[in-house]
Design a protein around this motif. Structure first.
Motif, PDB file in Angstrom:
ATOM      1  N   PHE A 173       0.804  -1.410  -0.096  1.00 60.89           N
ATOM      2  CA  PHE A 173       0.035   0.010  -0.024  1.00 60.89           C
ATOM      3  C   PHE A 173       0.956   1.335  -0.167  1.00 60.89           C
ATOM      4  CE2 PHE A 173      -2.006   3.669   2.180  1.00 60.89           C
ATOM      5  CZ  PHE A 173      -3.017   3.809   1.608  1.00 60.89           C
ATOM      6  N   TRP A 174       1.825   1.174   1.004  1.00 61.05           N
ATOM      7  CA  TRP A 174       2.687   2.667   0.901  1.00 61.05           C
ATOM      8  C   TRP A 174       3.580   2.636  -0.250  1.00 61.05           C
ATOM      9  CZ3 TRP A 174       1.013   6.369   3.578  1.00 61.05           C
ATOM     10  CH2 TRP A 174      -0.140   5.994   4.510  1.00 61.05           C
ATOM     11  N   ASP A 175       3.935   1.501  -0.650  1.00 60.57           N
ATOM     12  CA  ASP A 175       4.878   1.705  -1.901  1.00 60.57           C
ATOM     13  C   ASP A 175       4.237   2.302  -2.842  1.00 60.57           C
ATOM     14  OD1 ASP A 175       7.470   1.110  -1.670  1.00 60.57           O
ATOM     15  OD2 ASP A 175       7.411  -1.020  -2.472  1.00 60.57           O
ATOM     16  N   ARG A 176       2.811   1.971  -3.243  1.00 62.63           N
ATOM     17  CA  ARG A 176       2.121   2.492  -4.241  1.00 62.63           C
ATOM     18  C   ARG A 176       1.737   4.052  -3.921  1.00 62.63           C
ATOM     19  NH1 ARG A 176      -1.582  -0.951  -3.640  1.00 62.63           N
ATOM     20  NH2 ARG A 176      -3.469   0.190  -2.974  1.00 62.63           N
ATOM     21  N   HIS A 177       1.445   4.237  -2.665  1.00 67.46           N
ATOM     22  CA  HIS A 177       1.286   5.661  -2.298  1.00 67.46           C
ATOM     23  C   HIS A 177       2.664   6.576  -2.678  1.00 67.46           C
ATOM     24  CE1 HIS A 177       0.340   9.148  -0.137  1.00 67.46           C
ATOM     25  NE2 HIS A 177       1.276   9.182   0.701  1.00 67.46           N
ATOM     26  N   TRP A 178       3.560   6.226  -2.250  1.00 62.47           N
ATOM     27  CA  TRP A 178       4.933   6.873  -2.316  1.00 62.47           C
ATOM     28  C   TRP A 178       5.244   6.868  -3.979  1.00 62.47           C
ATOM     29  CZ3 TRP A 178       5.233  10.491   1.041  1.00 62.47           C
ATOM     30  CH2 TRP A 178       4.727  10.244   2.339  1.00 62.47           C
ATOM     31  N   THR A 179       5.199   5.885  -4.579  1.00 66.08           N
ATOM     32  CA  THR A 179       5.405   5.687  -6.093  1.00 66.08           C
ATOM     33  C   THR A 179       4.646   6.576  -6.763  1.00 66.08           C
ATOM     34  OG1 THR A 179       6.241   3.331  -5.870  1.00 66.08           O
ATOM     35  CG2 THR A 179       5.862   4.456  -8.059  1.00 66.08           C
ATOM     36  N   GLY A 180       3.162   6.664  -6.407  1.00 66.78           N
ATOM     37  CA  GLY A 180       2.196   7.715  -6.968  1.00 66.78           C
ATOM     38  C   GLY A 180       2.334   9.238  -6.814  1.00 66.78           C
ATOM     39  N   MET A 181       3.206   9.406  -5.956  1.00 69.63           N
ATOM     40  CA  MET A 181       3.227  10.942  -5.628  1.00 69.63           C
ATOM     41  C   MET A 181       3.878  11.691  -6.780  1.00 69.63           C
ATOM     42  SD  MET A 181       2.214  11.807  -2.671  1.00 69.63           S
ATOM     43  CE  MET A 181       2.993  13.240  -1.759  1.00 69.63           C
ATOM     44  N   THR A 182       3.121  12.705  -7.168  1.00 67.50           N
ATOM     45  CA  THR A 182       3.686  13.592  -8.355  1.00 67.50           C
ATOM     46  C   THR A 182       4.227  14.883  -7.952  1.00 67.50           C
ATOM     47  OG1 THR A 182       1.334  14.473  -8.744  1.00 67.50           O
ATOM     48  CG2 THR A 182       1.744  12.444 -10.041  1.00 67.50           C
ATOM     49  N   ARG A 183       3.803  15.306  -6.612  1.00 64.86           N
ATOM     50  CA  ARG A 183       4.289  16.682  -6.252  1.00 64.86           C
ATOM     51  C   ARG A 183       5.559  16.237  -5.568  1.00 64.86           C
ATOM     52  NH1 ARG A 183       0.517  19.257  -1.741  1.00 64.86           N
ATOM     53  NH2 ARG A 183       1.243  17.313  -0.471  1.00 64.86           N
ATOM     54  N   PRO A 184       6.508  17.190  -6.097  1.00 63.74           N
ATOM     55  CA  PRO A 184       7.848  16.974  -5.219  1.00 63.74           C
ATOM     56  C   PRO A 184       8.185  17.033  -3.925  1.00 63.74           C
ATOM     57  CG  PRO A 184       7.818  18.994  -6.573  1.00 63.74           C
ATOM     58  CD  PRO A 184       6.683  18.653  -6.674  1.00 63.74           C
ATOM     59  N   SER A 185       8.940  16.493  -3.289  1.00 68.33           N
ATOM     60  CA  SER A 185       9.246  16.539  -1.940  1.00 68.33           C
ATOM     61  C   SER A 185       9.358  18.004  -1.549  1.00 68.33           C
ATOM     62  CB  SER A 185      10.169  15.458  -1.353  1.00 68.33           C
ATOM     63  OG  SER A 185      10.817  15.909   0.196  1.00 68.33           O
ATOM     64  N   SER A 186       9.042  18.628  -0.588  1.00 68.44           N
ATOM     65  CA  SER A 186       9.096  20.224  -0.041  1.00 68.44           C
ATOM     66  C   SER A 186      10.462  20.571   0.386  1.00 68.44           C
ATOM     67  CB  SER A 186       7.859  20.363   0.706  1.00 68.44           C
ATOM     68  OG  SER A 186       8.187  19.941   2.060  1.00 68.44           O
TER      69      SER A 186
END
Length: 211
Positions: free
Chosen positions: A14-27
């Motif tokens: 689940f969390w791999d899918r969440h973080w892989t799907g993040m399109t906004r760059p890390s702040s």
């Protein structure tokens, strides 16, 4: 927005899918309460439990701390490594994969972070926080931040009862520890359609007595 939970999901998937799907760059920006409460403390060893992409632990490393970044998601830990490298602090951060409901890193830490470690999966957060307290070295700080209320578009039932900062402190039952801060703070957040709502952030910060 977090992805939907699949019947076949494990915490890692689940969390791999969440973080892989993040399109906004890390702040690259630390959580505000971290920057505020750590100001003036001597840099030492820190552990960030449920670190995500590592903005907090990278910021700490830039302040001179040695950090351990802990997450169940290899994708998240890869992002931490990339962010640490870009910030020039890769040598100050060690990444360690743990499912917090199953294991924690060894060692005593001058700062133990649990920043918004909530999950739509089955997750005994209260038990994890009690275990996190055992990692705090004498004189060290346990800093917990969590959602006190949820926006209407949140990944779980908005009517669910969420513990306050005081509830978290009471459940920890660390009666001989110094209270640094126990407070619930309102914050405005923007939804997927641009709507603004107010939510609560709960902060519980306790300092372990020194030897």
């Amino acid at each position: 927005m977090r992805p939907p939970v699949l019947d076949t999901d494990t915490p890692e998937s689940f969390w791999d899918r969440h973080w892989t799907g993040m399109t906004r760059p890390s702040s690259g920006t630390p959580t505000a309460v971290l920057a505020r409460l750590v100001a003036g403390r001597l840099a030492g060893r820190a552990v960030d439990l449920g670190c995500g992409r590592g903005d907090d632990v990278v910021w700490l490393a830039r302040q001179g701390w040695q950090g351990v970044a802990v997450d169940v998601s290899p994708a998240a830990l890869k992002a931490v490594e990339q962010n640490a490298q870009a910030a020039g602090v890769a040598e100050k951060i060690t990444c360690a994969r743990h499912d917090l409901s199953q294991s924690l890193p060894d060692g005593a830490f001058d700062l133990v972070l649990s920043m918004f470690t909530h999950s739509p999966l089955d997750f005994d957060r209260a038990a994890v926080l009690r275990a996190a307290a055992t990692l705090v070295a004498p004189g060290g700080l346990l800093l917990i931040a969590g959602h006190g209320s949820l926006a209407p578009w949140a990944w779980t039932d908005p009517e669910i009862q969420i513990p306050t900062a005081q509830d978290v402190a009471d459940a920890l039952a660390l009666h001989d520890w110094k209270v640094v801060e126990i407070a619930d703070y309102p914050r405005e957040v923007r939804g997927p359609d641009g709507q603004m709502v107010e939510v609560l952030d709960c902060v519980t910060a306790l300092e372990r007595p020194g030897d």
